[in-house]
Design a protein around this motif. Structure first.
Motif, PDB file in Angstrom:
ATOM      1  N   ALA A 103     -28.726  -5.178  50.775  1.00 25.23           N
ATOM      2  CA  ALA A 103     -27.753  -5.648  49.786  1.00 25.23           C
ATOM      3  C   ALA A 103     -26.910  -4.499  49.246  1.00 25.23           C
ATOM      4  N   GLN A 104     -27.485  -3.299  49.236  1.00 25.67           N
ATOM      5  CA  GLN A 104     -26.747  -2.117  48.775  1.00 25.67           C
ATOM      6  C   GLN A 104     -25.896  -1.497  49.879  1.00 25.67           C
ATOM      7  N   GLY A 105     -26.013  -2.014  51.099  1.00 24.93           N
ATOM      8  CA  GLY A 105     -25.250  -1.471  52.216  1.00 24.93           C
ATOM      9  C   GLY A 105     -25.843  -0.212  52.808  1.00 24.93           C
ATOM     10  N   LEU A 106     -27.101   0.095  52.465  1.00 22.20           N
ATOM     11  CA  LEU A 106     -27.729   1.320  52.975  1.00 22.20           C
ATOM     12  C   LEU A 106     -28.432   1.106  54.309  1.00 22.20           C
ATOM     13  N   VAL A 107     -28.775  -0.130  54.619  1.00 20.77           N
ATOM     14  CA  VAL A 107     -29.314  -0.449  55.936  1.00 20.77           C
ATOM     15  C   VAL A 107     -28.710  -1.762  56.402  1.00 20.77           C
ATOM     16  N   ASP A 108     -28.770  -1.975  57.702  1.00 22.69           N
ATOM     17  CA  ASP A 108     -28.398  -3.247  58.318  1.00 22.69           C
ATOM     18  C   ASP A 108     -29.590  -3.639  59.176  1.00 22.69           C
ATOM     19  N   ILE A 109     -30.267  -4.719  58.818  1.00 23.53           N
ATOM     20  CA  ILE A 109     -31.520  -5.051  59.503  1.00 23.53           C
ATOM     21  C   ILE A 109     -31.310  -5.437  60.959  1.00 23.53           C
ATOM     22  N   ASN A 110     -30.079  -5.664  61.370  1.00 24.32           N
ATOM     23  CA  ASN A 110     -29.813  -5.998  62.771  1.00 24.32           C
ATOM     24  C   ASN A 110     -29.518  -4.762  63.621  1.00 24.32           C
ATOM     25  N   GLN A 111     -29.553  -3.588  63.014  1.00 23.42           N
ATOM     26  CA  GLN A 111     -29.306  -2.352  63.747  1.00 23.42           C
ATOM     27  C   GLN A 111     -30.610  -1.778  64.303  1.00 23.42           C
ATOM     28  N   PRO A 112     -30.514  -0.981  65.372  1.00 23.23           N
ATOM     29  CA  PRO A 112     -31.722  -0.371  65.942  1.00 23.23           C
ATOM     30  C   PRO A 112     -32.410   0.548  64.942  1.00 23.23           C
ATOM     31  N   LEU A 113     -33.724   0.592  65.021  1.00 19.90           N
ATOM     32  CA  LEU A 113     -34.494   1.516  64.188  1.00 19.90           C
ATOM     33  C   LEU A 113     -34.026   2.948  64.396  1.00 19.90           C
ATOM     34  N   SER A 114     -33.646   3.287  65.631  1.00 18.62           N
ATOM     35  CA  SER A 114     -33.247   4.663  65.943  1.00 18.62           C
ATOM     36  C   SER A 114     -32.017   5.110  65.155  1.00 18.62           C
ATOM     37  N   ARG A 115     -31.248   4.163  64.613  1.00 10.54           N
ATOM     38  CA  ARG A 115     -30.116   4.534  63.762  1.00 10.54           C
ATOM     39  C   ARG A 115     -30.605   5.230  62.496  1.00 10.54           C
ATOM     40  N   TYR A 116     -31.779   4.844  62.020  1.00 11.21           N
ATOM     41  CA  TYR A 116     -32.333   5.404  60.789  1.00 11.21           C
ATOM     42  C   TYR A 116     -33.452   6.408  61.068  1.00 11.21           C
ATOM     43  N   ASP A 130     -33.440   0.148  72.071  1.00  8.79           N
ATOM     44  CA  ASP A 130     -32.470  -0.167  71.023  1.00  8.79           C
ATOM     45  C   ASP A 130     -32.603  -1.596  70.499  1.00  8.79           C
ATOM     46  N   GLN A 131     -33.400  -2.413  71.183  1.00 10.85           N
ATOM     47  CA  GLN A 131     -33.664  -3.765  70.683  1.00 10.85           C
ATOM     48  C   GLN A 131     -34.765  -3.774  69.622  1.00 10.85           C
ATOM     49  N   VAL A 132     -35.369  -2.616  69.362  1.00 12.19           N
ATOM     50  CA  VAL A 132     -36.314  -2.486  68.250  1.00 12.19           C
ATOM     51  C   VAL A 132     -35.483  -2.312  66.988  1.00 12.19           C
ATOM     52  N   THR A 133     -35.174  -3.436  66.334  1.00 10.82           N
ATOM     53  CA  THR A 133     -34.344  -3.431  65.141  1.00 10.82           C
ATOM     54  C   THR A 133     -35.210  -3.567  63.888  1.00 10.82           C
ATOM     55  N   LEU A 134     -34.598  -3.340  62.731  1.00 10.16           N
ATOM     56  CA  LEU A 134     -35.338  -3.524  61.485  1.00 10.16           C
ATOM     57  C   LEU A 134     -35.765  -4.982  61.324  1.00 10.16           C
ATOM     58  N   ARG A 135     -34.904  -5.908  61.709  1.00  9.95           N
ATOM     59  CA  ARG A 135     -35.261  -7.330  61.614  1.00  9.95           C
ATOM     60  C   ARG A 135     -36.486  -7.625  62.467  1.00  9.95           C
ATOM     61  N   ARG A 136     -36.521  -7.073  63.672  1.00 10.69           N
ATOM     62  CA  ARG A 136     -37.661  -7.348  64.549  1.00 10.69           C
ATOM     63  C   ARG A 136     -38.942  -6.696  64.025  1.00 10.69           C
ATOM     64  N   ALA A 194     -37.282   5.043  53.546  1.00  8.51           N
ATOM     65  CA  ALA A 194     -37.286   6.317  52.823  1.00  8.51           C
ATOM     66  C   ALA A 194     -36.109   7.189  53.250  1.00  8.51           C
ATOM     67  N   LYS A 195     -35.835   7.214  54.553  1.00  8.96           N
ATOM     68  CA  LYS A 195     -34.720   8.019  55.055  1.00  8.96           C
ATOM     69  C   LYS A 195     -33.384   7.457  54.545  1.00  8.96           C
ATOM     70  N   ALA A 196     -33.233   6.131  54.589  1.00  9.88           N
ATOM     71  CA  ALA A 196     -31.965   5.518  54.207  1.00  9.88           C
ATOM     72  C   ALA A 196     -31.700   5.620  52.709  1.00  9.88           C
ATOM     73  N   SER A 197     -32.735   5.526  51.902  1.00  7.24           N
ATOM     74  CA  SER A 197     -32.559   5.541  50.452  1.00  7.24           C
ATOM     75  C   SER A 197     -32.636   6.937  49.858  1.00  7.24           C
ATOM     76  N   GLY A 198     -33.207   7.880  50.611  1.00  9.65           N
ATOM     77  CA  GLY A 198     -33.410   9.219  50.083  1.00  9.65           C
ATOM     78  C   GLY A 198     -34.562   9.309  49.097  1.00  9.65           C
ATOM     79  N   THR A 199     -35.410   8.284  49.077  1.00  9.02           N
ATOM     80  CA  THR A 199     -36.538   8.228  48.154  1.00  9.02           C
ATOM     81  C   THR A 199     -37.802   7.910  48.933  1.00  9.02           C
ATOM     82  N   ASP A 200     -38.863   8.661  48.695  1.00 11.39           N
ATOM     83  CA  ASP A 200     -40.122   8.405  49.379  1.00 11.39           C
ATOM     84  C   ASP A 200     -40.557   6.959  49.127  1.00 11.39           C
TER      85      ASP A 200
END
Length: 566
Positions: A103-116, A130-136, A194-200
Motif C-alpha cells: 500500500a505504501q508502494g515499497l513492494v509489489d507482491i507480483n514482482q520476483p523475490l529477486s527484485r528485493y 523469476d516466478q518466485v514472487t512475493l505473492r507466491r 526488511a530490505k524494502a522497508s529499511g527496518t529489521d
C-alpha cells in the motif's frame, strides 16, 4: 521437526456444546459457564498443562479465560494475559506487513523475490526462478522447500540467513503449480520486507502492528514480557528446556489470548470499513479473497490465511505450532466473530483445532469447506492409454499404472484396482466394495503428468509419472545406511539417520529415521548427483537430496543436514 500441513488431516469434532445450541451467541452467564466447563475438561483430558482462549463478538471480547498452569511447579495459573509462542500464526502478521508495504508502494507482491533479494540464487532444474514472487511466497505456491533443518536455533543463525541456506538446495517444485507449505518461504518474505522497508523484521512489526494496536504483551523471544511468559511442557507434562528458532518471520511471535483477540477484532473491523491504524478495508478484503490459480493444492487460501468457504459464507483461519506450544485463530468476518486459543504443551494442537472448528461449525461451515473444488473431469482425450503407464512418485510411496485391454490397472495404497475407460480419459472401477465407482484421470500440470483419484466429491492427486529409466550404476553405489554428522536438530522430534534403499519394484527410496519413527520418501534422480523426494505437496516434498565425496566417503545432504555413508 517434520512440518505439519494445516487443516488437511483434521481431528474429529465433538458434538455441539449443550449450552451453545441454536445459533445464539454465548452472552448469558449459563452459556459462558458451559464453555468454561467444556474447555476445562478438554484441557485435563488431553494432558495439556495450560491453555488460554478468548471469544470476540461484534468487535468486543465477550469471554476470555485461562486453564491449568503457566508454571506448574510454581503454581502460577495460565491467564488470558500469559504469553505463549504462537508459531505459524506469525505468518498472518508477516502477510499483513507485506500488504502494508504494498500500500505504501515499497513492494509489489507480483514482482520476483529477486527484485528485493538479489542474493536469492536457489538452484533450479528447468524452473523459472523469476516466478518466485512475493505473492507466491504468501500463498505457499512458490515451490520453495518447506524447511531447512540446518542451524535451526536463533543462536546459530538469523532469519536473514535462510536465503544462503536455501541457495545450497534447489527449488522443490515449479512455481505456481503446487501448494507446498513453506516456513522457509515466509522467512524469505520477512527478509525481503526488511530490505524494502529499511527496518529489521521484528522492529517493523513492533512499530507498525503491535504498538498501533496496543498489543503490549506481543513480541519476540528477547522482548520483555511484563504479563508473564508460560513455561513449555513436553508430551508427558514435564517442563522442557526451551530453545528459540531462527525462523522468526514464519513462527517467532509470542502473544496472549487478549492481544490476539484485539488483533482479530481489528482485522474484522477493517473488513467492515472501520478505519484502522494497521489495515484498510481494501487490504483486508484482498487478504480474505480466495486465490484460485494453484492447480494442485489441498487447502483454499487467501493472502496469509487459510479459507473455509461455502456459498456466501467464509472463515479465515491459521494455526501455529512451535516445538512446544500451539495456537489457533479463527475469524468469521461476515458474522463479526472470532475465537483464539493458545496452549503450552507438545501435542496441544488437537485441542486448539477442536475449539476453533466447533466455532466454525456453529456458524454454518464445515472443516471440509477448506478443500478446493475438484477440477472438471476431462471432456475428451486424444491421449493413448500407453502414455499413462509407469510409476508415479508420491510423498511416501509409488503408485503404478499398467495398461489392460479394457483400461488400466492402478496400484496405490497397497491395493490394485482394475479401471475401465468409461469416457475419453476417465477410468472407473466397477465391481463390489467401497472402490466401486472410483474414478481415475490424468492431467498435465507444468512439467508433471499427474494421476488423480476421485471418490464421490473427494479427490486427491496420486503423484506424478517419473521417467522410465533403470537406476544407473552411480546411484546403485549410493545404496546403504548413512549416519548423521555435524549439526544435530534440537527438540523432541529429530532425525537420527537415513538409508538409501530400494523398494520391491527396485525403485529408490530414502528412509529417514527420526527418534519417533522411520518415514519413507521416494527419490527421483534429476542429475548425476542430485535427486528430489517424490510427491506434489502439501509439505516436505520435492526436497533436494544431494551426494558428494568428503574425506574419501560418500556424503548425502538432505534438508541442509549432512549424512556420511556407513
Amino acid at each position: 521437526m517434520r512440518a505439519k500441513n494445516i487443516a488437511v488431516f483434521l481431528v474429529a469434532l465433538l458434538s455441539t456444546l449443550p449450552g451453545l445450541a441454536g445459533g445464539a451467541e454465548p452472552r448469558t452467564s449459563a452459556e459462558i459457564a458451559e464453555l468454561n466447563r467444556w474447555l476445562a475438561q478438554r484441557q485435563q483430558e488431553s494432558g495439556v498443562v495450560g491453555l488460554s482462549a478468548a471469544l470476540v463478538v461484534d468487535g468486543k471480547v465477550v469471554w476470555k479465560q485461562g486453564f491449568g498452569y503457566a508454571d506448574k511447579q510454581a503454581g502460577i495459573a495460565m491467564t488470558p494475559g500469559t504469553q505463549v509462542g504462537i508459531g505459524s500464526v506469525t505468518k498472518t502478521f508477516t502477510a499483513l506487513a507485506t500488504m502494508q508495504l504494498q500500500a505504501q508502494g515499497l513492494v509489489d507482491i507480483n514482482q520476483p523475490l529477486s527484485r528485493y533479494l538479489p542474493e536469492f540464487r536457489i538452484r533450479t532444474h528447468g524452473e523459472d526462478r523469476d516466478q518466485v514472487t512475493l505473492r507466491r511466497l504468501i500463498t505457499h505456491s512458490a515451490g520453495v522447500p518447506t524447511d531447512v533443518f540446518l542451524d535451526m536455533q536463533s543462536d546459530q543463525a538469523r532469519y536473514t540467513d535462510v536465503v544462503t541456506l536455501l541457495n545450497r538446495t534447489a527449488l522443490a517444485h515449479a512455481p505456481g503449480t503446487v501448494g507446498l507449505y513453506s516456513n522457509a518461504g515466509y522467512n524469505l518474505l520477512g527478509h525481503a520486507l526488511a530490505k524494502a522497508s529499511g527496518t529489521d523484521y521484528p522492529d517493523y512489526l513492533k512499530q507498525r502492528i503491535f504498538a498501533p494496536l496496543g498489543m503490549k504483551n506481543t513480541g519476540f523471544a528477547d522482548d520483555p514480557h511484563a504479563a508473564g511468559r508460560s513455561k513449555a511442557y513436553g508430551p508427558d507434562g514435564t517442563e522442557a528446556a526451551v530453545f528459540e528458532l531462527r525462523d522468526i518471520a514464519s513462527g517467532g511471535i509470542y502473544s496472549t489470548a487478549e492481544d490476539l483477540a484485539t488483533y482479530a477484532a481489528t482485522l474484522m473491523a477493517a473488513y467492515h470499513g472501520t478505519p484502522s491504524p494497521v489495515a484498510t478495508e481494501a487490504m483486508i478484503r484482498s487478504m480474505f479473497t480466495l486465490q484460485t490459480d494453484i492447480p494442485i493444492d489441498t487447502n483454499k487460501k487467501g493472502l496469509g490465511w487459510f479459507l473455509f468457504r461455502h456459498d456466501d459464507r467464509f472463515a479465515a483461519y491459521h494455526a501455529g505450532s512451535t516445538f512446544y506450544s500451539n495456537a489457533a485463530v479463527l475469524l468469521i468476518p461476515e458474522q463479526n466473530t472470532a475465537v483464539v486459543i493458545l496452549a503450552n504443551t507438545v501435542g496441544s494442537d488437537a485441542v486448539c483445532e477442536e475449539f476453533a472448528f466447533r466455532w466454525l461449525e456453529r456458524h454454518g461451515l464445515s472443516v471440509k469447506d477448506i478443500v478446493p473444488e475438484p477440477a472438471p473431469l476431462p471432456a475428451s482425450s486424444d491421449t493413448p492409454r500407453s502414455r499413462h503407464v509407469g510409476y508415479y512418485a508420491q510423498k511416501n510411496s509409488y503408485a503404478k499404472v499398467e495398461e489392460t485391454a479394457a483400461g488400466l490397472s492402478i496400484r496405490h495404497d497397497t491395493e490394485t484396482y482394475a479401471a475401465t475407460e468409461t469416457s475419453p480419459g476417465v477410468f472407473a472401477v466397477q465391481g463390489a466394495g467401497e472402490a466401486n465407482g472410483d474414478l481415475y484421470y490424468f492431467r498435465d500440470i507444468g512439467p508433471y503428468h499427474v494421476l488423480f483419484w476421485r471418490r464421490g466429491a473427494h479427490e486427491r492427486q496420486l503423484g506424478y509419472r517419473i521417467p522410465d529409466e533403470a537406476l544407473g550404476d552411480e546411484w546403485k553405489q549410493r545404496l546403504g545406511r548413512y549416519q548423521l554428522f555435524g549439526y544435530t536438530m534440537p527438540g523432541f522430534e529429530k532425525i537420527a539417520g537415513a538409508e538409501v534403499g530400494l523398494q520391491d519394484d527396485g525403485l529408490p527410496v530414502l528412509r529417514v529415521r527420526y527418534n519417533t519413527g522411520t518415514f519413507n520418501y521416494p527419490i527421483v534422480p534429476v542429475t548425476a548427483d542430485e535427486a528430489r523426494t517424490g510427491g506434489l505437496g502439501p509439505s516436505m516434498t520435492g526436497d533436494a537430496v544431494s551426494f558428494g565425496v568428503d574425506k574419501g566417503s560418500e556424503v548425502m545432504t538432505y534438508l541442509g543436514l549432512s549424512f556420511r555413508k556407513e
